[in-house]
Design a protein around this motif. Sequence first.
Motif, mmCIF file in Angstrom:
data_model
loop_
_atom_site.group_PDB
_atom_site.id
_atom_site.type_symbol
_atom_site.label_atom_id
_atom_site.label_comp_id
_atom_site.label_asym_id
_atom_site.label_seq_id
_atom_site.Cartn_x
_atom_site.Cartn_y
_atom_site.Cartn_z
ATOM 1 N N LYS A 55 5.235 4.591 -19.181
ATOM 2 C CA LYS A 55 4.562 3.362 -20.312
ATOM 3 C C LYS A 55 6.002 2.657 -20.470
ATOM 4 O O LYS A 55 7.091 3.311 -20.698
ATOM 5 N N ARG A 56 5.786 1.411 -20.414
ATOM 6 C CA ARG A 56 6.964 0.390 -20.674
ATOM 7 C C ARG A 56 6.555 -0.850 -21.306
ATOM 8 O O ARG A 56 5.479 -1.507 -20.665
ATOM 9 N N GLY A 57 6.985 -1.150 -22.383
ATOM 10 C CA GLY A 57 6.687 -2.406 -23.015
ATOM 11 C C GLY A 57 5.220 -2.234 -23.620
ATOM 12 O O GLY A 57 4.617 -3.291 -23.538
ATOM 13 N N GLY A 58 4.879 -1.115 -23.669
ATOM 14 C CA GLY A 58 3.441 -0.876 -24.526
ATOM 15 C C GLY A 58 2.297 -1.017 -23.374
ATOM 16 O O GLY A 58 1.184 -0.799 -23.482
ATOM 17 N N GLU A 59 2.490 -1.035 -21.879
ATOM 18 C CA GLU A 59 1.812 -1.268 -20.900
ATOM 19 C C GLU A 59 1.971 0.361 -20.192
ATOM 20 O O GLU A 59 3.152 0.755 -19.772
ATOM 21 N N VAL A 60 0.779 0.847 -19.732
ATOM 22 C CA VAL A 60 0.854 1.994 -18.871
ATOM 23 C C VAL A 60 0.691 1.747 -17.640
ATOM 24 O O VAL A 60 -0.408 1.188 -17.169
ATOM 25 N N HIS A 61 1.432 2.308 -16.732
ATOM 26 C CA HIS A 61 1.415 1.766 -15.049
ATOM 27 C C HIS A 61 1.332 3.254 -14.466
ATOM 28 O O HIS A 61 1.956 3.994 -14.842
ATOM 29 N N ALA A 62 0.358 3.303 -13.371
ATOM 30 C CA ALA A 62 0.229 4.444 -12.437
ATOM 31 C C ALA A 62 1.436 4.639 -11.611
ATOM 32 O O ALA A 62 2.162 3.562 -11.046
ATOM 33 N N TYR A 63 2.318 5.946 -11.949
ATOM 34 C CA TYR A 63 3.504 5.927 -11.262
ATOM 35 C C TYR A 63 3.651 6.606 -10.151
ATOM 36 O O TYR A 63 4.072 6.438 -9.004
ATOM 37 N N GLY A 64 2.899 7.911 -10.157
ATOM 38 C CA GLY A 64 2.553 8.841 -8.702
ATOM 39 C C GLY A 64 0.874 8.677 -8.522
ATOM 40 O O GLY A 64 0.250 8.574 -9.304
ATOM 41 N N GLU A 65 0.564 8.945 -7.244
ATOM 42 C CA GLU A 65 -0.701 9.061 -7.080
ATOM 43 C C GLU A 65 -1.557 10.082 -7.677
ATOM 44 O O GLU A 65 -1.018 11.236 -7.951
ATOM 45 N N ASP A 66 -2.870 9.771 -7.660
ATOM 46 C CA ASP A 66 -3.704 10.991 -8.402
ATOM 47 C C ASP A 66 -4.145 11.640 -7.123
ATOM 48 O O ASP A 66 -5.049 10.982 -6.226
ATOM 49 N N VAL A 67 -3.691 12.759 -7.160
ATOM 50 C CA VAL A 67 -4.033 13.781 -5.836
ATOM 51 C C VAL A 67 -4.387 15.080 -6.238
ATOM 52 O O VAL A 67 -3.982 15.526 -7.148
ATOM 53 N N GLU A 68 -5.130 15.874 -5.364
ATOM 54 C CA GLU A 68 -5.560 17.276 -5.680
ATOM 55 C C GLU A 68 -4.303 18.195 -5.338
ATOM 56 O O GLU A 68 -3.811 17.645 -4.348
ATOM 57 N N LEU A 69 -4.254 19.029 -6.208
ATOM 58 C CA LEU A 69 -3.012 19.938 -5.698
ATOM 59 C C LEU A 69 -3.135 20.807 -4.283
ATOM 60 O O LEU A 69 -2.260 21.049 -3.926
ATOM 61 N N SER A 70 -4.571 20.800 -3.873
ATOM 62 C CA SER A 70 -4.728 21.336 -2.407
ATOM 63 C C SER A 70 -4.052 20.339 -1.488
ATOM 64 O O SER A 70 -3.666 20.721 -0.204
ATOM 65 N N GLY A 71 -3.648 19.343 -1.731
ATOM 66 C CA GLY A 71 -2.825 18.280 -1.226
ATOM 67 C C GLY A 71 -1.425 18.574 -0.750
ATOM 68 O O GLY A 71 -0.632 17.922 0.242
ATOM 69 N N TYR A 72 -0.995 19.619 -1.262
ATOM 70 C CA TYR A 72 0.285 20.017 -1.046
ATOM 71 C C TYR A 72 0.423 20.573 0.641
ATOM 72 O O TYR A 72 -0.592 21.220 1.059
ATOM 73 N N SER A 73 1.387 20.212 1.397
ATOM 74 C CA SER A 73 1.690 20.781 2.501
ATOM 75 C C SER A 73 1.469 22.353 2.757
ATOM 76 O O SER A 73 0.866 23.006 3.396
ATOM 77 N N TYR A 74 2.446 23.044 1.857
ATOM 78 C CA TYR A 74 2.189 24.280 1.704
ATOM 79 C C TYR A 74 1.689 24.739 0.257
ATOM 80 O O TYR A 74 2.414 24.318 -0.358
ATOM 81 N N PHE A 75 0.868 25.635 0.463
ATOM 82 C CA PHE A 75 0.234 26.083 -1.008
ATOM 83 C C PHE A 75 -0.028 27.542 -1.041
ATOM 84 O O PHE A 75 -0.361 28.126 0.196
ATOM 85 N N TYR A 76 -0.327 28.202 -1.874
ATOM 86 C CA TYR A 76 -0.993 29.298 -2.088
ATOM 87 C C TYR A 76 -0.129 30.268 -1.113
ATOM 88 O O TYR A 76 1.165 30.375 -1.181
#
Length: 288
Positions: A169-190
């Motif tokens: 949030k900068r100057g009152g505007e909200v900007h997407a900074y990182g992609e919206d991704v599922e946690l299952s998208g991690y290369s190594y998980f669980y």
Amino acid sequence: MKSLQKLKKMDKYRDFLGLGIAGNFALHLAQAGELEDFKDVITADEAAPKGMFPFYLPKIVKEAKEILNIYPLSSSAIKLPKENVNVQAEPEVGLICKLEYTNDKLTKIIPTHFGAYNDCSIRVAGASKISDKKNWGDSSKGLSNNLIKIDKFSEGGVMDGYSICSFLKRGGEVHAYGEDVELSGYSYFYEKLLDWMVVQINEQKDFGPLEPLSQYISTCKNPSDAVISIGATRYTPYGESTFLKESDEVFVVLYNHTKLSLDDVIKSIEDDSFESADMSILRQKVIS
């Protein structure tokens, strides 16, 4: 009063070991300009993370740089370095973990809770170690106060239903900074991630950008608890090209995508209303 309560909550991790993972999400290292740092690090699996790094050591370790003994976690602020350097937020999942040892060797990592985490990083070429960019003093890292209990760190558990996103949030505007991704998208998980971390911590050498973690941990008297960040996700074009400056607000959000939509999350940020029990939110004001 609320700020004081947040500080007290963050204090409970002062005796925890702080570790992070580099290169656990496809393309992030390239976006962060860090591929060159790892050019000599060979992994057995092409998709494997490049290594782990310390961001906080709860006891003095003579072999490590002094800055790693400064407690960096905050749930409300990111304090910019005194030096004139570029700093980027790094949206991640933070795990609260129990550590078990046998004969002074780490044998098991047990994640108990997860939450929104900001592995905020200095962007500078030629740093000798990853940790040189990770802890520059107090409030240089972020962890949400509202963590979510893990029923089981495996497929079929609560984390299956969660996604991560982040905003600036900068100057009152909200900007997407990182992609919206599922946690299952991690290369190594669980289980694959846990097995890899145990081996990496025990065997990682002082090589290139990496440090001898088992030596550090032994000197710290084998901490029984750790905060482990499992890798930054990909940036949006805006996030990749935008560095933090004073008065910005950073939001990292983990949300249950089976109950909430990305629009719900954005509306919560715009309305300044975070009532849902299905989110872990980290909100940090950038200060100098």
